[in-house]
Design a protein around this motif. Structure first.
Motif, PDB file in Angstrom:
ATOM      1  N   TYR A 127       0.819  -1.208   0.000  1.00 16.84           N
ATOM      2  CA  TYR A 127       0.000   0.000   0.000  1.00 16.84           C
ATOM      3  C   TYR A 127       0.858   1.265   0.000  1.00 16.84           C
ATOM      4  N   LYS A 186       1.679   1.671  -3.548  1.00 13.17           N
ATOM      5  CA  LYS A 186       0.496   2.193  -4.232  1.00 13.17           C
ATOM      6  C   LYS A 186       0.360   3.692  -4.008  1.00 13.17           C
ATOM      7  N   HIS A 226      -1.930  -0.378 -10.882  1.00 15.62           N
ATOM      8  CA  HIS A 226      -3.009  -1.119 -10.238  1.00 15.62           C
ATOM      9  C   HIS A 226      -2.472  -1.947  -9.071  1.00 15.62           C
ATOM     10  N   LEU A 227      -3.285  -2.051  -8.040  1.00 18.52           N
ATOM     11  CA  LEU A 227      -2.888  -2.769  -6.836  1.00 18.52           C
ATOM     12  C   LEU A 227      -2.623  -4.250  -7.128  1.00 18.52           C
TER      13      LEU A 227
END
Length: 73
Positions: free
Chosen positions: A34, A37, A44-45
């Motif tokens: 995260y 991210k 995209h995760l």
């Protein structure tokens, strides 16, 4: 407690660090994923989670090797 169970404290500490590393890159927690991210919001995760698998495999293999050879001098 670790010493009383017959484990070397340094070996135990290394195992704890490796298992903690696995925890911060795997779902559902995946804190490091995260963070990545947040740094690269356009990625995209799912792609980031797919990218951690070679590293996860390396950590798992390393942990298994350390566990297998824990009693060597």
């Amino acid at each position: 407690m670790v010493v009383r169970l017959g484990f070397d404290p340094i070996w135990f500490g290394v195992i704890i660090v490796l298992v903690s590393e696995m925890g911060v890159i795997t779902p559902p927690v995946g804190v490091n994923v995260y963070v990545i991210k947040g740094i690269a919001p356009d990625v995209h995760l799912g792609k980031i989670f797919k990218g951690i698998f070679p590293f996860l495999i390396a950590i798992v293999v390393n942990t298994l090797i350390l566990i297998a050879f824990q009693n060597l001098p």
